[in-house]
Design an enzyme around this catalytic site. Structure first.
Site, PDB file in Angstrom:
ATOM      1  N   ASP A 142      26.797  26.439 -46.353  1.00 22.84           N
ATOM      2  CA  ASP A 142      27.886  26.992 -45.986  1.00 22.84           C
ATOM      3  C   ASP A 142      28.183  27.949 -47.463  1.00 22.84           C
ATOM      4  OD1 ASP A 142      30.951  27.320 -44.804  1.00 22.84           O
ATOM      5  OD2 ASP A 142      30.931  26.731 -47.089  1.00 22.84           O
ATOM      6  N   ALA A 170      32.011  29.384 -43.537  1.00 23.58           N
ATOM      7  CA  ALA A 170      30.981  29.820 -42.739  1.00 23.58           C
ATOM      8  C   ALA A 170      30.091  29.053 -41.721  1.00 23.58           C
ATOM      9  CB  ALA A 170      29.640  30.472 -43.903  1.00 23.58           C
ATOM     10  N   ASP A 171      30.188  27.794 -42.209  1.00 22.23           N
ATOM     11  CA  ASP A 171      29.633  26.809 -41.103  1.00 22.23           C
ATOM     12  C   ASP A 171      30.506  26.760 -39.651  1.00 22.23           C
ATOM     13  OD1 ASP A 171      27.485  25.619 -41.949  1.00 22.23           O
ATOM     14  OD2 ASP A 171      28.099  24.251 -43.072  1.00 22.23           O
ATOM     15  N   SER A 172      31.739  26.564 -40.185  1.00 23.89           N
ATOM     16  CA  SER A 172      32.762  26.295 -38.866  1.00 23.89           C
ATOM     17  C   SER A 172      32.736  27.783 -38.037  1.00 23.89           C
ATOM     18  CB  SER A 172      33.905  25.986 -39.337  1.00 23.89           C
ATOM     19  OG  SER A 172      33.983  24.610 -39.902  1.00 23.89           O
ATOM     20  N   GLY A 175      29.798  28.427 -35.835  1.00 20.10           N
ATOM     21  CA  GLY A 175      29.687  27.363 -34.721  1.00 20.10           C
ATOM     22  C   GLY A 175      30.855  27.870 -33.717  1.00 20.10           C
TER      23      GLY A 175
END
Length: 396
Positions: A142, A170-172, A175
């Protein structure tokens, strides 16, 4: 045994979840909370050296990411495990993975292989930097994406070094973009009868989240700068110190500016030659904010928020997390939802979107590793002797 269903919206769909860490599980959580049968496929104990990367299985983070799912242990590195996975693909709707791009090809579970087994299958892939290109094999985290996507360059105070967000932005978002892509592909499948490959990356998601700041460069050629807690292009919009801490204010136009000046009992500022229009306020922002800081320090945050509300000017408190969930509006929205895991008071973060007929819900906590292995294999047509043989070979 019938599985608890979180929602009627997606209960007709089955998802094979090969993901781990955060981006992929976030995608699958959306589908699970809206009722899809999400089968979390994970390696048998001892096979994956990174199996506890987010801490103990019952941790707050894992509970929040993996509720409403079933768990199947399966060793994809064994031929029998891979064959069993492809058997599940034949009747599934969606596969979600966030391996490095070369891993699925090495395992033989790329889109072409899956589609040959099931033309309706939708494969969703989430990577650090994309499925091809010079960085395709790089490991992505992230914070790396926050830096490379431009976000850290525009966050923090002017003159300070780069600053990351306090969440896995960035991760969330990757997703969530993957979940959006899956739902689009499902809608298209209603017409074509065919699945397709959906893929996104942490880098793309982070750039997309930069939105108007990225567009400023692409359209006007200007590199955006840090603005701290102030809005980069509107003034006054940001934090101000009050007698008991800080609050946020947001003045969005000249009409609100006039209402704001009346609310702070400084009506003469409305037509001040330095502040009468938004461009002027932006030009003289430092002086204006110094002036306003002195005014706002004279009263409590609650007093100022009440005044702003009466004037129709956006404002709000700046909460710590305990204060967030104590707020009456947050309690009314019900985004903190209970789920039973043996601790009756456990609460997790629910979905932030409500459907009037088929809302999401939380019905089960994170499953134990392999908790549903026998159940899922029986559904796939295996008998007890076949399941016992797979266990003996440590395939499941």
């Amino acid at each position: 045994m019938s599985r608890p269903v979180a929602s009627l919206a997606l209960q007709h769909l089955q998802v094979l979840d090969l993901t781990r860490v955060r981006a992929g599980p976030t995608c699958c959580r959306v589908l699970a909370d809206f009722g899809a049968d999400v089968i979390k496929i994970e390696a048998p104990p001892g096979v994956d050296p990174n199996e506890n990367i987010l801490g103990e299985r019952s941790s707050y983070d894992n509970q929040n990411l993996h509720r409403n799912k079933r768990s199947l242990t399966l060793n994809l590195k064994q031929e029998a495990g891979l064959a069993l996975f492809m058997k599940l693909v034949a009747t599934a709707d969606i596969v979600v993975e966030n391996f490095r791009p070369d891993v699925k090809d090495r395992l033989g579970i790329g889109y072409e292989a899956l589609a040959a087994r099931n033309p309706r299958i939708i494969l969703a892939s989430i990577s650090g930097f994309g499925q091809d290109g010079p960085y395709r094999k790089r490991a992505g985290f992230d914070q790396i994406a926050q830096g490379m996507g431009g976000f850290m360059s525009i966050t923090g105070k002017l003159g300070d070094g780069p600053m990351r967000a306090g969440i896995a932005l960035a991760d969330s978002s990757a997703g969530l973009y993957a979940a959006l892509g899956i739902l689009v592909a499902l809608a298209e499948r209603e017409h074509s009868g065919r699945g397709q490959w959906v893929h996104t990356s942490l880098l793309e998601a982070q750039i997309a989240l930069c939105d108007f700041q990225a567009a400023l460069y692409l359209v006007d050629g200007k590199v955006p700068q840090k603005a701290g807690n102030d809005h980069p292009y509107a003034t006054p919009m940001g934090t101000v110190p009050v007698a008991d801490g800080f609050i946020n204010i947001g003045v969005g136009g000249d009409g609100q500016w006039r209402a704001f000046c009346a609310a702070i009992e400084r009506p003469e500022l409305a037509d001040h030659p330095d502040y009468a229009t938004q461009p002027l306020r932006q030009q003289h922002r430092a002086a204006l904010m110094d002036l306003l800081n002195g005014i706002f320090k004279t009263k409590s945050g609650a007093e100022w928020i009440e005044r702003m509300e009466r004037a129709g000017v956006p404002s709000g408190p700046i909460y710590a997390m305990d204060e967030v969930f104590a707020d009456p509006q947050v309690r009314h929205l019900g985004i903190a939802q209970k789920v039973s895991d043996g601790r009756p008071d456990i609460r997790l973060v629910g979905q932030p979107v409500t459907l009037s007929r088929t809302p999401a819900s939380l019905v089960t906590p994170i499953p134990e590793a392999g908790e549903h292995t026998d159940e899922i294999l029986r559904e796939a047509g295996l008998d007890e002797a076949q399941i016992a043989a797979l266990r003996a070979k440590k395939v499941v």
